[in-house]
Design a protein around this motif. Structure first.
Motif, PDB file in Angstrom:
ATOM      1  N   ARG A 446       0.825  -1.212   0.000  1.00  0.00           N
ATOM      2  CA  ARG A 446       0.000   0.000   0.000  1.00  0.00           C
ATOM      3  C   ARG A 446       0.862   1.267   0.000  1.00  0.00           C
ATOM      4  O   ARG A 446       0.510   2.259  -0.644  1.00  0.00           O
ATOM      5  N   ILE A 447       1.965   1.263   0.736  1.00  0.00           N
ATOM      6  CA  ILE A 447       2.868   2.419   0.745  1.00  0.00           C
ATOM      7  C   ILE A 447       3.347   2.725  -0.667  1.00  0.00           C
ATOM      8  O   ILE A 447       3.354   3.878  -1.109  1.00  0.00           O
ATOM      9  N   VAL A 448       3.722   1.666  -1.393  1.00  0.00           N
ATOM     10  CA  VAL A 448       4.222   1.847  -2.759  1.00  0.00           C
ATOM     11  C   VAL A 448       3.096   2.323  -3.674  1.00  0.00           C
ATOM     12  O   VAL A 448       3.254   3.292  -4.431  1.00  0.00           O
ATOM     13  N   ARG A 449       1.940   1.666  -3.618  1.00  0.00           N
ATOM     14  CA  ARG A 449       0.821   2.037  -4.487  1.00  0.00           C
ATOM     15  C   ARG A 449       0.328   3.449  -4.206  1.00  0.00           C
ATOM     16  O   ARG A 449       0.086   4.238  -5.126  1.00  0.00           O
ATOM     17  N   ASP A 450       0.168   3.789  -2.923  1.00  0.00           N
ATOM     18  CA  ASP A 450      -0.345   5.112  -2.564  1.00  0.00           C
ATOM     19  C   ASP A 450       0.576   6.216  -3.056  1.00  0.00           C
ATOM     20  O   ASP A 450       0.126   7.296  -3.442  1.00  0.00           O
ATOM     21  N   ASN A 451       1.877   5.944  -3.030  1.00  0.00           N
ATOM     22  CA  ASN A 451       2.823   6.955  -3.490  1.00  0.00           C
ATOM     23  C   ASN A 451       2.830   7.075  -5.005  1.00  0.00           C
ATOM     24  O   ASN A 451       2.837   8.181  -5.556  1.00  0.00           O
ATOM     25  N   ARG A 452       2.784   5.944  -5.690  1.00  0.00           N
ATOM     26  CA  ARG A 452       2.911   5.958  -7.151  1.00  0.00           C
ATOM     27  C   ARG A 452       1.633   6.423  -7.847  1.00  0.00           C
ATOM     28  O   ARG A 452       1.686   7.073  -8.896  1.00  0.00           O
ATOM     29  N   PHE A 453       0.477   6.101  -7.282  1.00  0.00           N
ATOM     30  CA  PHE A 453      -0.775   6.351  -7.993  1.00  0.00           C
ATOM     31  C   PHE A 453      -1.725   7.328  -7.298  1.00  0.00           C
ATOM     32  O   PHE A 453      -2.691   7.781  -7.914  1.00  0.00           O
ATOM     33  N   SER A 457       2.321  10.175   0.750  1.00  0.00           N
ATOM     34  CA  SER A 457       3.637   9.816   1.276  1.00  0.00           C
ATOM     35  C   SER A 457       3.524   8.572   2.148  1.00  0.00           C
ATOM     36  O   SER A 457       2.423   8.161   2.538  1.00  0.00           O
ATOM     37  N   ALA A 458       4.677   7.985   2.481  1.00  0.00           N
ATOM     38  CA  ALA A 458       4.683   6.847   3.404  1.00  0.00           C
ATOM     39  C   ALA A 458       4.098   7.264   4.753  1.00  0.00           C
ATOM     40  O   ALA A 458       3.409   6.477   5.410  1.00  0.00           O
ATOM     41  N   THR A 459       4.363   8.501   5.152  1.00  0.00           N
ATOM     42  CA  THR A 459       3.813   9.021   6.409  1.00  0.00           C
ATOM     43  C   THR A 459       2.288   8.993   6.371  1.00  0.00           C
ATOM     44  O   THR A 459       1.639   8.547   7.327  1.00  0.00           O
ATOM     45  N   ASP A 460       1.697   9.461   5.265  1.00  0.00           N
ATOM     46  CA  ASP A 460       0.229   9.474   5.123  1.00  0.00           C
ATOM     47  C   ASP A 460      -0.340   8.063   5.258  1.00  0.00           C
ATOM     48  O   ASP A 460      -1.325   7.843   5.966  1.00  0.00           O
ATOM     49  N   THR A 461       0.277   7.119   4.565  1.00  0.00           N
ATOM     50  CA  THR A 461      -0.242   5.749   4.548  1.00  0.00           C
ATOM     51  C   THR A 461      -0.147   5.099   5.920  1.00  0.00           C
ATOM     52  O   THR A 461      -1.107   4.461   6.387  1.00  0.00           O
ATOM     53  N   LEU A 505      10.993   5.346   0.361  1.00  0.00           N
ATOM     54  CA  LEU A 505       9.834   6.070   0.864  1.00  0.00           C
ATOM     55  C   LEU A 505       9.806   6.066   2.391  1.00  0.00           C
ATOM     56  O   LEU A 505       9.446   7.066   3.021  1.00  0.00           O
ATOM     57  N   LEU A 506      10.196   4.953   2.987  1.00  0.00           N
ATOM     58  CA  LEU A 506      10.217   4.859   4.449  1.00  0.00           C
ATOM     59  C   LEU A 506      11.279   5.771   5.052  1.00  0.00           C
ATOM     60  O   LEU A 506      11.090   6.345   6.130  1.00  0.00           O
ATOM     61  N   PHE A 507      12.400   5.928   4.353  1.00  0.00           N
ATOM     62  CA  PHE A 507      13.449   6.821   4.855  1.00  0.00           C
ATOM     63  C   PHE A 507      13.011   8.292   4.826  1.00  0.00           C
ATOM     64  O   PHE A 507      13.623   9.137   5.471  1.00  0.00           O
ATOM     65  N   SER A 508      11.928   8.589   4.094  1.00  0.00           N
ATOM     66  CA  SER A 508      11.445   9.968   4.031  1.00  0.00           C
ATOM     67  C   SER A 508      10.630  10.357   5.255  1.00  0.00           C
ATOM     68  O   SER A 508      10.329  11.540   5.448  1.00  0.00           O
ATOM     69  N   VAL A 509      10.251   9.401   6.091  1.00  0.00           N
ATOM     70  CA  VAL A 509       9.452   9.704   7.279  1.00  0.00           C
ATOM     71  C   VAL A 509      10.302  10.482   8.283  1.00  0.00           C
ATOM     72  O   VAL A 509      11.377  10.036   8.672  1.00  0.00           O
ATOM     73  N   ALA A 519       7.853   3.235  10.909  1.00  0.00           N
ATOM     74  CA  ALA A 519       8.638   3.312   9.675  1.00  0.00           C
ATOM     75  C   ALA A 519      10.001   2.653   9.874  1.00  0.00           C
ATOM     76  O   ALA A 519      10.481   1.915   9.000  1.00  0.00           O
ATOM     77  N   LEU A 520      10.622   2.904  11.015  1.00  0.00           N
ATOM     78  CA  LEU A 520      11.933   2.317  11.305  1.00  0.00           C
ATOM     79  C   LEU A 520      11.834   0.803  11.432  1.00  0.00           C
ATOM     80  O   LEU A 520      12.720   0.065  10.984  1.00  0.00           O
ATOM     81  N   ARG A 521      10.741   0.322  12.028  1.00  0.00           N
ATOM     82  CA  ARG A 521      10.546  -1.134  12.142  1.00  0.00           C
ATOM     83  C   ARG A 521      10.467  -1.765  10.762  1.00  0.00           C
ATOM     84  O   ARG A 521      11.068  -2.825  10.512  1.00  0.00           O
ATOM     85  N   LEU A 522       9.745  -1.128   9.843  1.00  0.00           N
ATOM     86  CA  LEU A 522       9.631  -1.665   8.484  1.00  0.00           C
ATOM     87  C   LEU A 522      10.970  -1.608   7.744  1.00  0.00           C
ATOM     88  O   LEU A 522      11.297  -2.514   6.972  1.00  0.00           O
TER      89      LEU A 522
END
Length: 554
Positions: A446-453, A457-461, A505-509, A519-522
């Protein structure tokens, strides 16, 4: 420094001597928690309770009712079970923690016979560990030394997984002179793990149940979902045949350049499930009028429905897709959640009466003008979307959140429906004692899809994830036993591909965000996998729904 100020969530500030443990500090804030405190958050970083305070800081804590705390509870109860088994059956006894099932995890002893009596003894030994209030110690060791230790213990799954970790030093945990490796944190003592239950299933398998965030108060009775259990078991057996059971096995495919073969095999397994379902529907084509596909978010419902449509049409069955979303009430009529936000996940948000009226007319052969929901305007609109079934064997495919709930299609008799539960039920583990959560695969998708389409951001998701999960537990999982078939949309190789998209995307949090620890756990989770290029992923793969270039995307 003579004293240190600790700010608890801007509610209290207390002063402590340097090198006071966070376990001691947590005792002053127990009044804010309903369950034992398991882990600390210090200046927005997850911190083991036995670590000590060295500077002024802001602190909060987690108990088992939170996602972070429940993950700690889960890891700790797993370790206690492992130790109990070794104490009862010998140090060479080994258990594999396989996958989630109902309110717990399915486990198998791999070199010992199991029966109900043994399971009861293991549970009793675990309760002894709780009563003894033993210390669980985190030990920082050289990765090479850890590999040599596990080699001597013949725990080759841990040797293999540590081979692909780049860290010079890693953390092990010790309980009663037994060491283990977990990629998550554990509680500092056994007494805080006071709720769990073991249930014997069959063969060498059993369920370890414990509280979750939905029901943190106690351990619920285990409910056996036979079809879901068998689907998990089939995929696990398939992984064993391929010799891809954990992260290290997948990494070996990548490091030898053989991942393209694994991609083809994984896609064939997924397609085979669709083919089998299409055969079942075809064999009962005289009765089946509706195919309903439901599953939690990021299960791949769109691709699955489109591919199933291809399989059915190849058999001469005409198919038509209807979106439940087009039957949302206008926004001003949509129910609100407890925060006052529009609740599109509730069945009450759908005009069920209008939906059933249109379905009934379609099945009678009438030509029906279907609605289209305008999400910008928040209105249901009727333009030029007409539909009429052409033959008596035409099938309507409906995918959406409430597909398994009979109330959604209440006007149609059950015998005319074929219901599919869809979810990525991964069979991979990190190692024998660290499982991969199905929800982790889905949030990465979902993080990838939400960002691409969708431009999120990963934060939003991640911020929305708790609400999404709550809706799934309320509107999907209670109806999973209604399914006529379960399709597993997990792809053995996908975490290697998702890593290349999700990790940046996770590093952007931002570290200041409340969801930064998640985010760090992922990020730490993805470190267990080598990256896999996406070029070999076919354009009709369910994974393309999330990473892009799907042939089914409009």
């Amino acid at each position: 420094m003579s004293s240190i100020n600790v700010n608890y969530k801007d509610l209290e500030i207390k002063t402590y001597n340097p090198n006071t443990s966070f376990l001691e500090i947590s005792k002053d804030f127990r009044k804010y928690y309903n369950y034992p405190i398991l882990i600390a958050k210090v200046d927005n970083h997850i911190t083991y309770l036995n670590e000590v305070v060295t500077r002024d800081c802001k602190v909060s804590f987690y108990d088992r009712s939170s996602n972070v705390g429940n993950s700690v509870y889960e890891n700790t109860v797993h370790f206690m079970m492992i130790v109990a088994i070794k104490k009862l059956l010998g140090l060479d006894a080994e258990v594999v923690i396989e996958h989630s099932m109902d309110n717990g995890v399915y486990c198998e002893l791999i070199n010992r016979d199991v029966d109900i009596d043994i399971i009861r003894k293991i549970e009793a030994k675990m309760h002894e560990l709780t009563a003894d209030d033993l210390a669980i110690t985190k030990v920082n060791v050289s990765r090479i030394d850890a590999m040599q230790y596990f080699m001597r213990k013949k725990q080759f799954d841990k040797v293999k997984v540590l081979k692909y970790i780049s860290n010079t030093f890693i953390n092990l945990y010790r309980l009663d002179n037994i060491y283990d490796y977990f990629y998550g944190e554990l509680a500092p003592r056994t007494k805080v793990i006071d709720e769990f239950r073991l249930t014997y299933i069959r063969g060498n398998g059993f369920i370890l149940s414990y509280p979750n965030t939905t029901n943190p108060e106690c351990t619920l009775d285990y409910v056996h979902h036979r079809r879901l259990f068998d689907t998990f078991l089939d995929y696990t057996k398939w992984g064993r045949i391929l010799d891809v059971q954990n992260a290290a096995d997948l990494n070996e495919y990548v490091s030898t350049g053989a991942y393209d073969e694994l991609i083809r095999i994984s896609e064939a397994y997924y397609d085979g499930q669709l083919s089998n379902v299409a055969d079942e529907i075809y064999d009962n084509k005289e009765n089946i009028k509706l195919v309903l596909i439901a599953g939690p978010t990021s299960s791949g419902k769109t691709t699955t429905s489109k591919k199933l449509e291809v399989y059915l049409r190849s058999k001469g069955i005409l198919t038509h897709q209807i979106s439940i979303d087009d039957y949302f009430f206008d926004r001003q009529e949509t129910p609100r959640d407890q925060n006052g936000d529009v609740d599109y996940e509730s069945l009450r948000a759908i005009d069920v009466n209008a939906f059933n009226k249109d379905l009934s007319r379609l099945l009678l052969g009438e030509r029906v003008l279907l609605p289209e929901y305008n999400f910008v305007a928040g209105k249901r609109e009727y333009k030029k979307k007409w539909l009429q079934l052409k033959t008596k064997n035409d099938i309507i495919i409906i995918e959406g959140l409430h597909g398994l709930n009979e109330e959604l299609t209440m006007s149609i008799e059950r015998r005319y429906k074929y219901k599919i539960f869809l979810s990525p039920l991964t069979q991979l583990n990190i190692d024998n004692h660290s499982r991969i959560h199905t929800s982790d695969t889905r949030i990465l998708r979902r993080i990838v899809r939400d960002n691409r389409f969708r431009g999120y951001s990963a934060t939003d998701t991640i911020k929305q994830w708790k609400k999404v999960r709550k809706g799934e537990h309320k509107y999907i999982y209670p109806y999973q036993d209604e399914a006529d078939a379960i399709i597993n949309s997990a792809l053995t190789y996908e975490l290697g591909v998702l890593k290349t998209y999700a990790e940046p995307l996770l590093f952007s949090v931002d570290e200041a965000e409340d969801i930064y620890p998640e985010a760090l756990r992922l990020i730490n989770f993805l470190r267990n996998f080598l990256p896999i290029p996406s070029e070999e992923v076919p354009n009709d793969s369910v994974l393309r729904e999330f990473i892009g270039n799907s042939c089914f995307r409009k």
